[in-house]
Structures are given as C-alpha cells and as structure tokens.
Enzyme design. Structure first.
Site, PDB file in Angstrom:
ATOM      1  N   GLU A 203       0.819  -1.223   0.000  1.00 56.41           N
ATOM      2  CA  GLU A 203       0.000   0.000   0.000  1.00 56.41           C
ATOM      3  C   GLU A 203       0.848   1.266   0.000  1.00 56.41           C
ATOM      4  O   GLU A 203       0.704   2.143   0.856  1.00 56.41           O
ATOM      5  CB  GLU A 203      -0.959  -0.015   1.197  1.00 56.41           C
ATOM      6  CG  GLU A 203      -2.006  -1.091   1.033  1.00 56.41           C
ATOM      7  CD  GLU A 203      -3.256  -0.914   1.870  1.00 56.41           C
ATOM      8  OE1 GLU A 203      -3.178  -0.223   2.892  1.00 56.41           O
ATOM      9  OE2 GLU A 203      -4.290  -1.474   1.502  1.00 56.41           O
ATOM     10  N   GLU A 388      -5.304  -8.458  -1.581  1.00 58.05           N
ATOM     11  CA  GLU A 388      -6.052  -8.327  -0.326  1.00 58.05           C
ATOM     12  C   GLU A 388      -7.503  -8.040  -0.649  1.00 58.05           C
ATOM     13  O   GLU A 388      -7.787  -7.164  -1.474  1.00 58.05           O
ATOM     14  CB  GLU A 388      -5.520  -7.181   0.545  1.00 58.05           C
ATOM     15  CG  GLU A 388      -4.252  -7.492   1.278  1.00 58.05           C
ATOM     16  CD  GLU A 388      -3.851  -6.379   2.243  1.00 58.05           C
ATOM     17  OE1 GLU A 388      -4.737  -5.703   2.805  1.00 58.05           O
ATOM     18  OE2 GLU A 388      -2.634  -6.204   2.418  1.00 58.05           O
TER      19      GLU A 388
HETATM   20  C1  BG6 Z   1      -4.611  -3.153   4.211  1.00 61.85           C
HETATM   21  C2  BG6 Z   1      -3.307  -3.542   4.833  1.00 61.85           C
HETATM   22  O1  BG6 Z   1      -4.617  -1.808   4.237  1.00 61.85           O
HETATM   23  O2  BG6 Z   1      -5.785  -3.408   4.858  1.00 61.85           O
HETATM   24  C3  BG6 Z   1      -3.427  -4.628   5.878  1.00 61.85           C
HETATM   25  O3  BG6 Z   1      -2.337  -3.882   3.889  1.00 61.85           O
HETATM   26  C4  BG6 Z   1      -4.683  -4.399   6.695  1.00 61.85           C
HETATM   27  O4  BG6 Z   1      -2.244  -4.624   6.634  1.00 61.85           O
HETATM   28  C5  BG6 Z   1      -5.887  -4.462   5.783  1.00 61.85           C
HETATM   29  O5  BG6 Z   1      -4.828  -5.283   7.767  1.00 61.85           O
HETATM   30  C6  BG6 Z   1      -7.229  -4.358   6.475  1.00 61.85           C
HETATM   31  O6  BG6 Z   1      -7.288  -3.236   7.303  1.00 61.85           O
HETATM   32  P1  BG6 Z   1      -7.658  -3.364   8.823  1.00 61.85           P
HETATM   33  O7  BG6 Z   1      -7.463  -2.028   9.365  1.00 61.85           O
HETATM   34  O8  BG6 Z   1      -9.071  -3.815   8.872  1.00 61.85           O
HETATM   35  O9  BG6 Z   1      -6.743  -4.365   9.420  1.00 61.85           O
END
Ligand code: BG6
Length: 492
Positions: A203, A388
């Site tokens: 990111e 992701e």
């Molecule tokens: C992404 C990141 O932004 O979102 C992860 O790369 C992160 O590290 C994921 O965990 C989800 O966000 P959150 O805040 O729900 O954990």
C-alpha cells in the site's frame, strides 16, 4: 458465461508479519516501527508510545490513521500498562506448521506473507543478516513447498527497523534506500530460487508519516520525498531481482478501494477524476516508469509546489524506467464517494448510500472490484493481482468455538464472482487472488482482534488473552469447495 477460474490461477491468503507473526523478541529479531503501536478501537485510535528527553510521555496517533508530528528528540518506549499487539500477534511464529496445513487443506496454492525487515537485519545496518531470521522464513517456505503452495513475498509491509526511522528519518534518506536494496538482495540470495512473485512495498499510496515511510515530521514535502525515494528503491530492487532471478515477477501493492462521483453533476465528476489521481500518482509512476503529467497538481494539494521541490538524483528517471513493475497488485475492500468541495484523501472517503456496510462502516461493493480491475488494466495494461480482499466482522463462536459466518461467505462469494466476470467477460488478465487474513489476525487500522477476517477462528481477545487455538469456521469449508470446484460454485 461461466465463472470457472483459469487453470493456472493463484488462489490463497495474505498476511503481514506484525499483524500475524509475533515472536517479537525471539530469534534475534530487532524492533520495528509498528512495535510501539498500542491496541485501539474506532473510538480510541491506536497510538505510539514515546518519551521526550524531559520524561514527558507523548502519544502520537498511529501514522496510518492520522499523521501527527513527532518531535525529533522523542524516543519510542514500551510502557508497562500498555498492550502492543505486534509483540505476540496471533503467534504464527510458533504456529506456522499448523497454519500452513490449514491453508493447504482449503486448497490454497499461494500464500502471501511479509518478511519482517528487523528479523533479517536487527537495526537495518548490520553487515551480516541474522541467520535465525533467515532460517525462520526458510522453514516457512519449506512448509509451503511440502503442500505445493508458492510464496508471494512482500519485502516491506508498512514498517522498517526502528533504528532507521530514528537515525535517518526513514525513507526521507537515500541511505535507507541503499539499506533496503541490501536487505532485498539478501532475500533474493536466500529465497530467490524458491520464490517467483515479489511485492516491493505494501500500500505504497498510503504514504503517511511514522509508519509506512518512517519519517518523523509528516509534512507533505517529507512524505512525497519519502515516496520518491521508495519509488527509486522499488525500481532498483526490481532491476536487481530480474538480474538475479530471470524468472521473477515484481509488483508493488496499492490500496485501490475505489471512489465514485457522489452525483452525476459535472463538477462532482471532475472533482472525482482529480481525486482518483491521488492514487494514480503512485500506480502510474511505478507501473509505467515515469511521473504522470498531473504530478505537480497532486503535490500542490499537499503543500509542495511541484516535482522540482523533490530532491532527485541524476540517474533517477532512468532507474524508474528500468525498474517498472511487471504486474499491479492491489487491495480492494470497499468503495467510497466524492463530490466537489470534499477534502482530498488517498484512502477512505465518504459513504455510498446504495451500499450496505460492514460493522466498521466499510461499504460492501463487489461490482466495484470488477470496475477497479478494468480501470487498472485499461490504464496500465499489465497483469493485475488482487492481493487483499475480505470482510472485517465480529464473529460469535458457539461453545465449541465454531463460527457460522454466512456474512463472510456472502462477501467473498460476491467479490470472487465479480472478479471472475472481470477475467472471463472483460478479459482482464489477473494472476491471482489472496484474501486478507485467512487465519484471524490483528487489525492494522484499529489494532483490534475482534475485527476478524479469517476463515479460521483464533481464540484470542483484544488484549491478547486466549488459548490461540485455531478453529475452522463455516467459511473454511466454503473456501475448500470453491477451490475444489475451480470457481464453478460461484455460478450457483
Ligand atoms: C490493508 C493492509 O490496508 O488493509 C493490511 O495492507 C490491513 O495490513 C488491511 O490489515 C485491512 O485493514 P484493517 O485495518 O481492517 O486491518
């Protein structure tokens, strides 16, 4: 049109070391920037714990949530009455065999994980890498190979050894670029023959102060200077990687949860197009190898008059060109809306009234994933990789610890169906999909444990209490079926 997935499609899960691995003071690991972050909640954001020379404790907010200036003379400290989730996380460090076995049981053929830089070079500056750290990741890769899974390695997931943040102001310094290249070279030497897909940064477009970049003072100039240095660092590593491992493929990961105009009023359309450029600034530069023509305009929104304010070395343009990414990796969780007059942002935004929301207020928008895949490919014309996606939800286990998470199945099914349509109907070349947090892990933004993404429940609460027992959820079986059918159940 069927939703069957391509034969060579990579499907699996993704994690980040400081949210998952733990073992923070084991195996010779050094301390990293995220280690000083406390737990939190949406109401009480997590923060760093730091001490000024006169003993005053300050608590700058997590840089990911809201960058605050950190005085140069502040030293990070661990306070006894605070809980720091990264220290134990969910202890993959001691559970990796069990966890990888569970991933393999679902049929995963890829696992994306990040390497903790400070496990390889404690303070980032040692001559020799930490042999125990190398051994740990070596064991992880061997375990993956046992089940025919391939690694997808994130070289740097939002963190760096704390020493590099304090001593050099993180990626504001070219010295850190050199140290990053040295660190990456070490990874290639040890794991290069066993890993084809690499991500240079996570990111990278969420460039905020003390966390991802390691810079103290989160001014626009500091952040965008650090971003430039990270572009160069990434390009150097891509070039080096291609040389050392001719078969290797490199991406960087961008947060590309998308954004629509709030209305069809032309002013809102134009404002949204400009807002989206906040992200394209990063994707274009790394994906095409040169800054976009609207770079100055973006910088001006951050108080920097233009690219000529950014210190660049003579060879940087060539480096960016030679070190272009092979594929565009991105995270997709939700969509937002934007209208003329709204504040510019690069992650987040206002709600979309047409969408349902997760308990954390994230608008659920499967079609937005198809839209985003098309947008990226139309623009960059390189394969994409969804690294992701997932739903943070509150799970309620029964007395045996079993979770019936139909809401998660529904979220994943709709997103995977939209992805399959982008691949099969729109012909977007997509290398794979790794869902976020297949085994429950700690949230990045809030530091909570109760915001769970997993297909496997981990018995642990927000303060780290629990047996750490792993219990497959209903979604575990669904994922198994999905992979066994090569996506065919998405048609049902
Ligand atoms: C992404 C990141 O932004 O979102 C992860 O790369 C992160 O590290 C994921 O965990 C989800 O966000 P959150 O805040 O729900 O954990």
């Amino acid at each position: 049109m069927t939703r069957e997935l391509p034969n060579d499609f990579l499907i699996g899960g993704a994690t980040a070391d400081f949210q998952y691995e733990g073992g923070f003071n084991e195996g010779g690991r050094g301390v990293s920037t995220h280690d000083y972050e406390t737990n939190g909640s949406p109401e009480h954001p997590r923060h760093h714990t730091m001490r000024l020379p006169d003993g005053t404790i300050i608590s700058p907010k997590s840089s990911f949530l809201d960058a605050e200036n950190v005085p140069k003379d502040a030293e990070p400290v661990f306070l006894k009455d605070q809980y720091y989730p990264s220290h134990k996380a969910v202890d993959f460090y001691h559970h990796y065999k069990e966890d990888i076995k569970l991933m393999a049981e679902m049929g995963f053929n890829v696992y994306r994980f990040s390497i903790a830089w400070s496990r390889i070079f404690q303070n980032g500056e040692e001559d020799q890498p930490n042999a125990e750290g190398i051994k740990f990741y070596d064991n992880v890769i061997s375990e993956l190979e046992k089940y025919g899974m391939q690694p997808l390695i994130t070289i740097c997931h939002d963190e760096l050894p704390i020493n590099l943040a304090l001593k050099y102001d993180g990626f504001n310094s070219r010295k850190v670029v050199d140290l990053y290249v040295k660190y990456a070279r070490t990874l290639f030497e040890h794991f290069g023959d066993r890993c084809k897909y690499w991500l240079t940064f996570n990111e990278i477009n969420a460039v905020r102060g003390f966390g991802p970049t390691g810079v103290h003072e989160s001014t626009g100039l500091n952040r965008y200077q650090a971003a430039h240095n990270m572009f160069v660092a990434s390009a150097k590593v891509v070039k080096l990687g291609h040389k050392m491992m001719p078969e290797s493929q490199f991406g960087a990961m961008f947060a590309l949860s998308t954004c629509y105009p709030r209305t069809c009023r032309p002013k809102d359309m134009l404002a949204t197009q400009q807002e989206l450029r906040e992200n394209w600034y990063f994707v274009d530069t790394m994906g095409r190898g040169y800054y976009p023509r609207f770079a100055d305009e973006i910088l001006q929104h951050h108080g920097v008059s233009g690219l000529d304010q950014i210190i660049m070395d003579k060879g940087d343009s060539k480096t960016l060109k030679d070190g272009q990414l092979d594929f565009i990796a991105f995270s997709y969780y939700r969509s937002n809306t934007f209208k003329d007059g709204d504040e510019w942002f690069n992650v987040g935004g206002s709600d979309n009234p047409y969408l349902e929301k997760t308990p954390w207020g994230w608008g659920v928008d499967p079609l937005g994933l198809r839209y985003t895949m098309n947008m990226i490919y139309d623009r960059i014309q390189k394969p994409i990789f969804i690294v992701e996606n997932g739903m943070g939800a509150i799970d309620r286990p029964n007395k045996d610890g079993y979770v019936e998470d139909d809401y998660r199945i529904d979220y994943l099914k709709k997103h995977l169906a939209a992805m399959a349509d982008a691949i099969n109907i729109d012909k977007v070349p997509c290398l794979g999909y790794t869902m976020w947090g297949p085994i429950d892990l700690v949230s990045l933004s809030t530091g909570e444990m109760k915001k769970r993404y997993g297909l496997v429940y981990v018995d642990m609460d927000d303060l780290g209490n629990g047996s750490l027992k792993r219990i497959p959820k209903k979604s575990f079986n669904w994922m198994k079926e999905l992979i066994a059918s090569q996506g065919k159940i998405l048609d049902e």
